[in-house]
Design a protein around this motif. Structure first.
Motif, short mmCIF file in Angstrom:
data_model
loop_
_atom_site.label_atom_id
_atom_site.label_comp_id
_atom_site.label_asym_id
_atom_site.label_seq_id
_atom_site.Cartn_x
_atom_site.Cartn_y
_atom_site.Cartn_z
N THR A 43 0.84 -1.20 0.00
CA THR A 43 0.00 0.00 0.00
C THR A 43 0.88 1.25 0.00
N ILE A 44 2.03 1.17 0.66
CA ILE A 44 2.96 2.31 0.65
C ILE A 44 3.46 2.56 -0.76
N GLU A 45 3.74 1.45 -1.46
CA GLU A 45 4.22 1.58 -2.83
C GLU A 45 3.21 2.35 -3.68
N ARG A 46 1.94 2.02 -3.51
CA ARG A 46 0.89 2.73 -4.25
C ARG A 46 0.88 4.20 -3.86
N CYS A 47 0.99 4.43 -2.56
CA CYS A 47 0.97 5.79 -2.04
C CYS A 47 2.08 6.63 -2.69
N ILE A 48 3.28 6.06 -2.73
CA ILE A 48 4.42 6.79 -3.31
C ILE A 48 4.20 7.03 -4.80
N SER A 49 3.65 6.00 -5.47
CA SER A 49 3.48 6.16 -6.92
C SER A 49 2.46 7.25 -7.22
N LEU A 50 1.63 7.59 -6.24
CA LEU A 50 0.68 8.68 -6.43
C LEU A 50 1.32 10.03 -6.09
N GLY A 51 2.62 10.01 -5.79
CA GLY A 51 3.31 11.25 -5.48
C GLY A 51 3.13 11.72 -4.05
N ARG A 52 2.63 10.83 -3.20
CA ARG A 52 2.43 11.22 -1.82
C ARG A 52 3.42 10.48 -0.92
N GLN A 53 3.39 10.80 0.38
CA GLN A 53 4.36 10.19 1.29
C GLN A 53 3.68 9.36 2.37
N ALA A 54 4.48 8.51 3.01
CA ALA A 54 3.92 7.60 4.00
C ALA A 54 4.75 7.55 5.28
N ILE A 55 4.08 7.35 6.39
CA ILE A 55 4.75 7.19 7.69
C ILE A 55 4.45 5.78 8.20
N VAL A 56 5.48 5.09 8.69
CA VAL A 56 5.29 3.78 9.31
C VAL A 56 5.69 3.88 10.77
N LEU A 57 4.76 3.61 11.66
CA LEU A 57 5.06 3.66 13.08
C LEU A 57 5.18 2.24 13.61
N VAL A 58 6.24 1.99 14.34
CA VAL A 58 6.41 0.69 15.00
C VAL A 58 6.86 0.95 16.44
N PRO A 59 6.53 0.05 17.36
CA PRO A 59 7.01 0.26 18.73
C PRO A 59 8.53 0.26 18.75
N GLU A 60 9.09 1.06 19.62
CA GLU A 60 10.54 1.21 19.68
C GLU A 60 11.27 -0.14 19.67
#
Ligand code: ATP
Ligand code: ZN
Ligand code: ZN
Length: 854
Positions: free
Chosen positions: A339-356
């Motif tokens: 889904t991030i790949e799609r997001c980037i291909s649309l020219g937008r950016q993504a944040i991924v949050l994971v526990p420390e």
């Protein structure tokens, strides 16, 4: 459109300053100052850092009384307008100051402090001092006064001459240089002969390297080379080399390649044949690593459904929150990646949050492997400089994906399309210090601002999220529930056995290992497979107790027992940092029978060594993972099969994926169940489910043993069956009956003061005042009566830790239901209490939606 006035939030932590102040925008900064700009402004007698909240053409204030902004600290505002707007929302939602909300959004490197600089005053004669005196005397026409030059002593003249030669020096430098003449120095400043200015200085600067390149070309170069005399042979060599290469080289490289000195290059630059420049570089914490590229996997049917829903939202540029409930190993991470790949291909950016603690190199590798240089990583183990650089890559649009722990939710992307929150149930997403925000709520708010999508992923979603998805009640946050029940690998969830430790004891087994777990470990050793052992102990601590008199070593400043640290052989307080050497005899009764008690991963390790001579145990707990990178090193060692057993606390339960782990043992499943926290069953269920998911993820089938003294507890039983649905139904019934979240909301108010009687009175006053106010609003009432709106106040009672750093603590719990602005009511009441008392020592902390109740 020219703005003349900026409203600025200043970095001065007090209640009185928690509002914007008006400043004039000086002409030279017009057009440069924007919303979100970081500026240095005069405040009282100091210069402080501030953030521009808004720009205006005029102010209600008398322009003569307004001071101008002194300096602009960055060319590009560190905060985009959407984050500035969100700070106001955070301040309302979490009852925190604006400045604390703004500060948490930027890297520590940008928390600048004023530095004092000294220079010789414009008009050496002390004009400033004189005109100020005139102004006070009401004499406006000071310019025409005859100015008598001040007479300086020899010592004073020496200082003035020094400053004049330097142009501008820091106060620190000057007072060190003239350490024995502080009186003279101060006199010169007081009389206005030396002038003081303050400027904000950042903790960390952009990193630069010195480069050198040729400053001439073509014919000019020919002539230049011919002009060198015999003595300048080395310089000629350098210039020849630079002309050949034709691009700027790092100075260091030139020096080492040609074996010349820096002086030679400098001379060349002086003559105008070469230029030495500082070029900005990024500190890259992953520079020495190669990430193997990976391709998207063909989606399973379950993944397809999730992927379809999320990408639909992305394509439409609409706002949407998805709760992805997927069993361990069901391929959630693969869905995030695609889904991030799609997001980037649309020219937008993504944040991924994971526990420390899940932010392991393996995790980073999966993202870097798919997106390469498009990824910035932010976590607490990076240096301040590295963090700053990763952040700048985001702010400057050089990367499209940010992966990090809690605070990465503030990554300043311009066109955010997707926020993924992995393990969304993790309590570490709530910050325990001010601002006490929850990254999930911030993520949802940001997504709303950007018309973006949020994926909350977990094998064990929090009850809050799950309930919101099921009831679709809260229209602000009603995630769509998506489920993945199968593992793409076709492997099955491991069989889980509950071992009743009471029975073991009855049968004469006094070991901490049940017979079944013992046999299991022995079998793994024989087959060369691996075992993960979890010691379920939250707040894992080892305390010191005397077996003769029962004395427990406690902190003299806090009401809590001290923790034993093996490495340094001392006792430490986790709340205030107090440390003392570990005693060998009891300070109360002089007995030698003083022992270290508690959890002890160390004790388990010792027992394993006794039972299985030669066993290789990798222990992972607070003691073995304090050093930078140690966590990763231990995991790597285990991955390389240099260990038979990975033993640890919660850390071992998360996200680990080792093909040869076929046995998971939980030593004591129920320790957390005894905590006075309404979430203890939920946390136990989550932990057991997570750790059980570590076994048999690949070809080899897995086996899990859960040792417990409470084998009938519903959280243990449902976890053993991997049955989230049944657990949730049972747990929600309990919550509803007791009016706990998600059927109510909580605000925890903690008051603290050194004097107990005064604190007690103030806590009573606070609670009484709050009750009165709630009553007048018609909110006050028992939640039992199932009214759509109600607010109840419990306490004050002593906090679970009644004293920290010599301050006593009392707390009130506010429980409410319905769309009441309870936060505001609590905040106002707290402000009233503080204003009435006028004792700066009373502190009131407000925790909205608290996660830690102890
Ligand atoms: N579509 C697919 N086809 C084949 N293998 C897949 C597919 N999706 C994921 N996998 C593999 O299945 C395993 C588990 O996937 P992944 O790590 O994404 O699951 P997860 O739900 O994030 O796991 P957890 O949260 O429990 O750690 C991985 O080895 C992954 O490569
Ligand atoms: Zn004793
Ligand atoms: Zn202490």
């Amino acid at each position: 459109m020219t703005y003349k006035v900026a409203k600025v939030i200043v970095d001065v932590p007090s209640r009185e300053t928690d509002r914007p102040f008006d400043y004039l925008i000086p002409d030279e900064l017009k057009g440069w100052i924007e919303v979100g700009s970081r500026v240095g402004v005069p405040f009282g007698r100091r210069t402080v850092q501030g953030f521009v909240l808004s720009l205006h053409r005029e102010s209600d204030m008398d322009p003569a009384r307004m001071k101008p902004i002194q300096e602009l600290l960055d060319l590009m505002p560190p905060l985009p307008p959407d984050l500035v707007e969100m700070a106001e929302w955070m301040s309302r939602k979490y009852a925190c100051s604006m400045i604390s909300a703004l500060q948490v959004m930027i890297p520590a490197a940008l928390k600048g402090k004023a530095e004092r600089y000294i220079s010789v005053a414009e008009d050496e004669g002390g004009q400033d001092a004189l005109s100020e005196a005139d102004a006070e005397a009401g004499n406006a026409d000071s310019g025409s006064l005859f100015v008598v030059p001040e007479l300086l002593t020899g010592e004073e003249e020496e200082i003035v001459a020094y400053v004049k030669a330097a142009g501008q020096v820091t106060m620190d430098h000057l007072s060190a240089r003239f350490a024995d003449r502080a009186g003279d120095l101060k006199g010169l400043i007081r009389r206005g002969i030396l002038a003081e200015t303050q400027m904000i200085k950042d903790k960390v600067r952009k990193k630069t390297v010195k480069t050198v390149s040729a400053a001439v070309s073509g014919e000019e170069a020919e002539r230049a080379l011919a002009s060198f005399s015999g003595q300048a042979r080395r310089q000629k060599e350098v210039l020849q080399f630079l002309l050949e290469v034709g691009v700027p080289l790092s100075l260091q490289e030139v020096l080492s390649t040609l074996r010349v000195t820096a002086g030679t290059v400098a001379k060349l630059a002086e003559k105008g044949f070469a230029v030495i420049e500082d070029i900005e570089v990024f500190r890259d914490p992953y520079r020495n690593r190669n990430f193997k590229g990976t391709d998207p996997l063909e989606r399973t049917a379950e993944q397809e459904v999730v992927y379809g829903k999320v990408t639909e939202t992305l394509d439409e540029r609409s706002y949407g929150v998805f709760l992805l409930h997927g069993v361990t190993g069901s391929g959630k991470t693969e869905v995030y990646l695609q889904t991030i790949e799609r997001c980037i291909s649309l020219g937008r950016q993504a944040i991924v949050l994971v526990p420390e603690i899940s932010l392991t190199p393996q995790m980073v590798e999966r993202f870097k492997g798919r997106f390469g240089g498009k990824v910035a990583v932010m976590h607490s183990r990076l240096s301040t400089g590295e963090r700053y650089d990763e952040w700048r890559k985001i702010r400057e649009g050089r990367v499209q994906v940010a992966i990090g722990a809690r605070s990465a939710v503030f990554a300043p992307f311009a066109d955010l399309g997707l926020i993924v929150m992995d393990e969304e149930h993790e309590t570490s997403y709530k910050q325990e210090e001010t601002p006490k925000y929850h990254a999930r709520d911030v993520a949802v708010y940001r997504a709303h601002q950007h018309n973006a999508a949020v994926i909350l992923g977990s094998a064990t979603p929090s009850l809050e999220s799950y309930h919101a998805a099921r009831s679709q009640a809260d229209d602000n946050f009603a995630p769509l529930l998506l489920e993945m029940k199968q593992r793409p690998s076709g492997s099955h969830l491991p069989g889980v056995n509950i071992v009743d430790m009471r029975e073991e004891l009855r049968d004469g087994n006094r070991s901490m290992f049940s017979r079944a777990l013992h046999e299991g470990i022995a079998a793994r050793l024989e087959r060369g497979e691996q075992t993960v052992l979890l010691l379920n102990r939250r707040g894992h601590s080892t305390f010191v107790m005397c077996r003769t008199c029962g004395y427990v070593a406690g902190c003299p400043e806090c009401d809590i027992s001290l923790t034993y640290h093996q490495k340094s052989n001392n006792l430490r307080c986790h709340y205030c940092g107090y440390a003392a050497p570990a005693p060998s005899i009891c300070p109360e009764c002089n007995s030698e029978h003083i022992r270290y008690f508690g959890t002890g991963t160390q004790r388990v390790e010792g027992e394993l060594a006794k039972l299985f001579p030669g066993i290789r145990v990798i222990r992972m707990d607070v003691d073995t993972t304090t050093e930078k990178g140690s966590h990763e090193k231990l995991l790597q060692t285990f991955r390389e099969k240099k260990g038979d057993v990975l033993l640890g606390t919660q850390m071992v339960a998360k996200g680990l994926d080792f093909p040869d782990v076929t046995l998971v043992g939980v030593i004591a499943a129920d320790t957390a169940l005894n905590f006075p926290d309404f979430r203890s069953a939920e946390k136990t269920f989550q932990l057991l489910t997570q750790v059980a998911g570590r076994a048999g993820r690949h070809q080899l089938p897995g086996e899990v043993f859960i040792q417990t003294y409470m084998p009938d507890h519903y959280s243990v039983i449902h976890a053993s069956r991997h049955d989230y649905g049944s657990f949730v139904r049972e747990e929600l019934n309990h919550r509803r009956a007791l009016h706990y979240p998600p059927y109510s909301r909580l605000i925890l108010v903690t008051l603290s003061h050194e004097k107990l009687p005064l604190l007690l009175r103030m806590a009573e006053n606070f609670a009484g005042d709050l009750r009165g106010k709630a009553q007048r609003l018609g909110w006050y009432g028992n939640l039992d009566r199932f009214a759509a709106e109600a607010l109840d106040i419990l306490g004050p009672v002593a906090s679970p830790i009644p004293r920290i750093k010599n301050r006593y603590r009392f707390q009130c719990m506010v429980k409410y239901r319905g769309p009441l602005d309870a936060v505001r009511l609590v905040r106002e009441t707290a402000a009233d209490t503080l204003a009435n008392l006028r004792d700066a020592s009373l502190q009131i902390s407000i925790d909205v939606d608290p996660q830690m109740l102890m």
